[in-house]
Every structure is written in C-alpha cells, then in structure tokens.
Design a protein around this motif. Structure first.
Motif, PDB file in Angstrom:
ATOM      1  N   UNK A 151       0.834  -1.201   0.000  1.00  0.00           N
ATOM      2  CA  UNK A 151       0.000   0.000   0.000  1.00  0.00           C
ATOM      3  C   UNK A 151       0.870   1.254   0.000  1.00  0.00           C
ATOM      4  N   UNK A 152       0.316   2.348  -0.486  1.00  0.00           N
ATOM      5  CA  UNK A 152       1.066   3.598  -0.535  1.00  0.00           C
ATOM      6  C   UNK A 152       1.399   4.128   0.847  1.00  0.00           C
ATOM      7  N   UNK A 153       0.534   3.874   1.824  1.00  0.00           N
ATOM      8  CA  UNK A 153       0.732   4.362   3.189  1.00  0.00           C
ATOM      9  C   UNK A 153       0.372   3.259   4.173  1.00  0.00           C
ATOM     10  N   UNK A 154       1.043   3.262   5.329  1.00  0.00           N
ATOM     11  CA  UNK A 154       0.730   2.332   6.409  1.00  0.00           C
ATOM     12  C   UNK A 154       0.424   3.121   7.669  1.00  0.00           C
ATOM     13  N   UNK A 155      -0.765   2.894   8.204  1.00  0.00           N
ATOM     14  CA  UNK A 155      -1.156   3.421   9.520  1.00  0.00           C
ATOM     15  C   UNK A 155      -1.232   2.221  10.449  1.00  0.00           C
ATOM     16  N   UNK A 156      -0.527   2.270  11.574  1.00  0.00           N
ATOM     17  CA  UNK A 156      -0.478   1.116  12.472  1.00  0.00           C
ATOM     18  C   UNK A 156      -0.677   1.546  13.910  1.00  0.00           C
ATOM     19  N   UNK A 157      -1.431   0.730  14.657  1.00  0.00           N
ATOM     20  CA  UNK A 157      -1.533   0.958  16.091  1.00  0.00           C
ATOM     21  C   UNK A 157      -0.210   0.586  16.755  1.00  0.00           C
ATOM     22  N   UNK A 158       0.083   1.207  17.874  1.00  0.00           N
ATOM     23  CA  UNK A 158       1.387   1.044  18.514  1.00  0.00           C
ATOM     24  C   UNK A 158       1.699  -0.405  18.867  1.00  0.00           C
ATOM     25  N   UNK A 159       0.687  -1.193  19.204  1.00  0.00           N
ATOM     26  CA  UNK A 159       0.931  -2.578  19.596  1.00  0.00           C
ATOM     27  C   UNK A 159       1.039  -3.519  18.400  1.00  0.00           C
ATOM     28  N   UNK A 160       0.869  -3.005  17.190  1.00  0.00           N
ATOM     29  CA  UNK A 160       0.975  -3.856  16.000  1.00  0.00           C
ATOM     30  C   UNK A 160       2.401  -4.381  15.863  1.00  0.00           C
ATOM     31  N   UNK A 161       2.508  -5.576  15.296  1.00  0.00           N
ATOM     32  CA  UNK A 161       3.818  -6.193  15.082  1.00  0.00           C
ATOM     33  C   UNK A 161       3.949  -6.635  13.635  1.00  0.00           C
ATOM     34  N   UNK A 162       5.186  -6.656  13.166  1.00  0.00           N
ATOM     35  CA  UNK A 162       5.483  -6.976  11.782  1.00  0.00           C
ATOM     36  C   UNK A 162       6.682  -7.928  11.730  1.00  0.00           C
ATOM     37  N   UNK A 163       6.659  -8.850  10.791  1.00  0.00           N
ATOM     38  CA  UNK A 163       7.810  -9.740  10.658  1.00  0.00           C
ATOM     39  C   UNK A 163       7.716 -10.601   9.421  1.00  0.00           C
ATOM     40  N   UNK A 164       8.878 -11.129   9.038  1.00  0.00           N
ATOM     41  CA  UNK A 164       8.986 -12.032   7.898  1.00  0.00           C
ATOM     42  C   UNK A 164       9.651 -13.314   8.403  1.00  0.00           C
ATOM     43  N   UNK A 165       8.852 -14.267   8.887  1.00  0.00           N
ATOM     44  CA  UNK A 165       9.409 -15.454   9.551  1.00  0.00           C
ATOM     45  C   UNK A 165       9.856 -16.572   8.597  1.00  0.00           C
ATOM     46  N   UNK A 166       9.766 -16.356   7.291  1.00  0.00           N
ATOM     47  CA  UNK A 166      10.029 -17.436   6.340  1.00  0.00           C
ATOM     48  C   UNK A 166      11.421 -18.036   6.489  1.00  0.00           C
ATOM     49  N   UNK A 167      12.397 -17.223   6.873  1.00  0.00           N
ATOM     50  CA  UNK A 167      13.762 -17.737   7.004  1.00  0.00           C
ATOM     51  C   UNK A 167      13.850 -18.828   8.070  1.00  0.00           C
ATOM     52  N   UNK A 168      12.895 -18.838   9.015  1.00  0.00           N
ATOM     53  CA  UNK A 168      12.907 -19.830  10.087  1.00  0.00           C
ATOM     54  C   UNK A 168      12.678 -21.243   9.555  1.00  0.00           C
ATOM     55  N   UNK A 169      12.016 -21.365   8.396  1.00  0.00           N
ATOM     56  CA  UNK A 169      11.876 -22.690   7.790  1.00  0.00           C
ATOM     57  C   UNK A 169      12.590 -22.748   6.429  1.00  0.00           C
ATOM     58  N   UNK A 170      13.700 -21.973   6.326  1.00  0.00           N
ATOM     59  CA  UNK A 170      14.625 -22.091   5.200  1.00  0.00           C
ATOM     60  C   UNK A 170      14.051 -21.572   3.887  1.00  0.00           C
ATOM     61  N   UNK A 171      13.209 -20.536   3.972  1.00  0.00           N
ATOM     62  CA  UNK A 171      12.627 -19.950   2.773  1.00  0.00           C
ATOM     63  C   UNK A 171      12.752 -18.430   2.876  1.00  0.00           C
TER      64      UNK A 171
END
Length: 311
Positions: free
Chosen positions: A162-182
């Motif tokens: 999206x062009x913009x991201x509005x997030x609440x303070x408790x929101x979390x973000x991550x890319x866990x794919x590396x944990x299963x070798x991807x």
C-alpha cells in the motif's frame, strides 16, 4: 489493463466501459457479497474500507485471495472515468491480527505432493493482489493499510504494497520465512528495497525478527502511529490530512512510480524464484513450517471466533 469481472466479462480499456458498468461495480462493492471480506464505503472520508474476515487461521487462504481479487476488479471498474472514492483502506476484523501471511498448510501439502504448478498459481494470485495495491489500480486511487495486530509474512507484504501504512502502537510486523529455510517471495524484496535500500531490505528479510510498529515508524516503513484501539479513527484523520493536499500527494505518487517503477513482471520473476526454493524444502523444513503454524494458531487463535462484531 485487462480485468475479467465475474458478472460483466472482460474489460480491456476504461474507454470501453459504460457508466452503467461502473455503477454496477460500485453497487457490488457496497452490497458485501464477498464471504471473507467486509466492504464499507465511507463517503465523508472518500474511502472504501476493505476488512479481511477469513474463516479459520487468519492467513491468505484461496478463498480470501478469491474475494480480494474480485474486490480489486470491482474497484478498477467502479473508478474508471469516475471518482466514487479516492482511497482504499485495507484492514482486518480479526482481533489481534492483520494477517499471518501465506497459507502454510497449503504450502506444505503442495510441496509434499510435488504440485509445482498449483503452488505457482497460488503465488501468482498473491502477486496480483500486491501489484494492484502498489499501482493504485492504475487510477488516482491511494491505498492505505490499517494494521491492528500482527502482520506477518504475506501480511507484512500486503501492508508494504500500500502507498501508506497506519499502524496501532501494539501492531507487530515480521517475515518469519527464514525460520523454515525460505524467503518471503510475494513482494517483500521489491517493496522493501524501494522503501529502504537492498542491503537493509536483505538484512530485515534474513533476520526473521518481529518488529514493533514503533520500530518500523522510526525506519520510515510505517507512516503514522495510532494509539491502541484508535486505528479506525486515526486512519480517517490521516486520510483527511492527505486529502487537503490531494493534488500534491497524487503528483508525488506518480513521480515515485516513474522514478522507481514496480512492474508485475518483476514480482512474477521473484515469486517464481520463491516457488523454485519452496519445492526444494526438505522434510525437516516442512516440520518447522508446521510448528510455526501451530504456534501462530495458539497465539492468534483460529480467526473465526475472534472476528470483531461489526454488524
């Protein structure tokens, strides 16, 4: 741009579309006929709100992708030659979760079965969603992600598209794919390398780390922080600020796409690399993937019993 609408057939050009088709498309958007999505037109905000309401684990199931694709096609039809809204806001009505990403159960099943073509078709469907978000449907439509809760894997990619991201303070973000070798193949590299740079994008992708909304705001990836529980109000206030300088913001978006364009071909090429890598996963990797699914399900619930009571 070519779209195939479920009711109206192929539309090859905005000039070929009648006003009646645009009107019907807008009507479709506001009649909430999408089983896994809640769609609301907020005329004072000049915005179409699209909230995910998937059944089961809140991930990008084939059913959710189907409904999101239908909505995007209706948006393109409704905004051709007209301006029923200026903004499309993507959010979630699952408590504590924006989206947990790809359908990992489906991934595991297709990989074990050697079903490359089926996995590739799923991946291309994801990329199409990302692409149309990123280019604003080739219209003067600004896309905004409202993130309340966890945005992981493909959920993070969807927000980044999206062009913009509005997030609440408790929101979390991550890319866990590396944990299963991807690696996250549905746009993360393309989107992060444009918002940051390739070196920092790769570092983030390979870290497997979960980031807070505050951390990503400091990095410039989250545009606006909202207090917890106030995301719906905050995003409307944010849209109001954007709209006061609508012409300037539209010009900046056009300049952004011209200077550093994102093409569907790039996204397809990268996601095909992802498919090749996914098909090479070993049983130990697939077991790690399954453990992640179980851990996420315990933490975030099945989704079906955590929908916000929006009626």
């Amino acid at each position: 741009m070519t779209f195939v609408h479920p009711s109206f057939g192929v539309v090859t050009s905005p000039t070929e579309m009648s006003t009646s088709v645009a009107t019907l498309a807008l009507s479709s958007l506001t009649q909430n006929y999408y089983p896994t999505m809640q769609v609301e037109l907020d005329q004072p905000a000049k915005a179409l709100f699209c909230f995910m309401r998937p059944d089961g684990r809140p991930s990008y199931t084939p059913e959710l992708l189907r409904d999101m694709s239908r909505i995007q096609k209706d948006i393109a039809l409704a905004t051709a030659g007209a301006e029923p809204f200026r903004y499309v806001v993507v959010g979630s009505r699952v408590l504590g979760t924006f989206n947990l990403g790809g359908d990992l159960d489906l991934f595991g099943a297709k990989i074990r079965a050697g079903a490359r073509d089926a996995l590739r078709a799923y991946a291309h469907a994801c990329v199409d969603i990302v692409y149309h978000n990123a280019v604003g449907y080739d219209r003067q439509v600004t896309t905004v992600a409202l993130v309340q809760g966890a945005a992981l894997g493909g959920g993070f990619e969807a927000a980044l598209s999206c062009h913009h991201i509005v997030a609440e303070r408790s929101a979390t973000f991550g890319l866990p794919e590396v944990l299963f070798n991807l690696f996250p193949g549905m746009g993360a590299y393309s989107l992060l390398s444009r918002r940051l740079d390739p070196a920092r994008a790769e570092k983030l992708i390979l870290s497997g780390k979960i980031f807070s909304a505050v951390e990503l705001h400091e990095m410039g990836l989250v545009d606006h922080l909202a207090e917890d529980g106030e995301g719906d109000t905050a995003v409307r206030e944010y849209l109001g600020r954007l709209d006061r300088r609508f012409n300037a913001h539209q010009a900046v978006l056009k300049a952004r796409h011209r200077v550093n364009p994102l093409t569907r071909e790039e996204l397809i090429d990268v996601v095909d690399v992802w498919v090749d890598a996914a098909m090479k996963l070993e049983e130990a990797d697939l077991r790690k993937m399954a453990r992640l699914v179980r851990a996420q399900s315990r933490r975030h619930g099945s989704g079906a019993d955590q929908r916000l009571a929006a009626e």
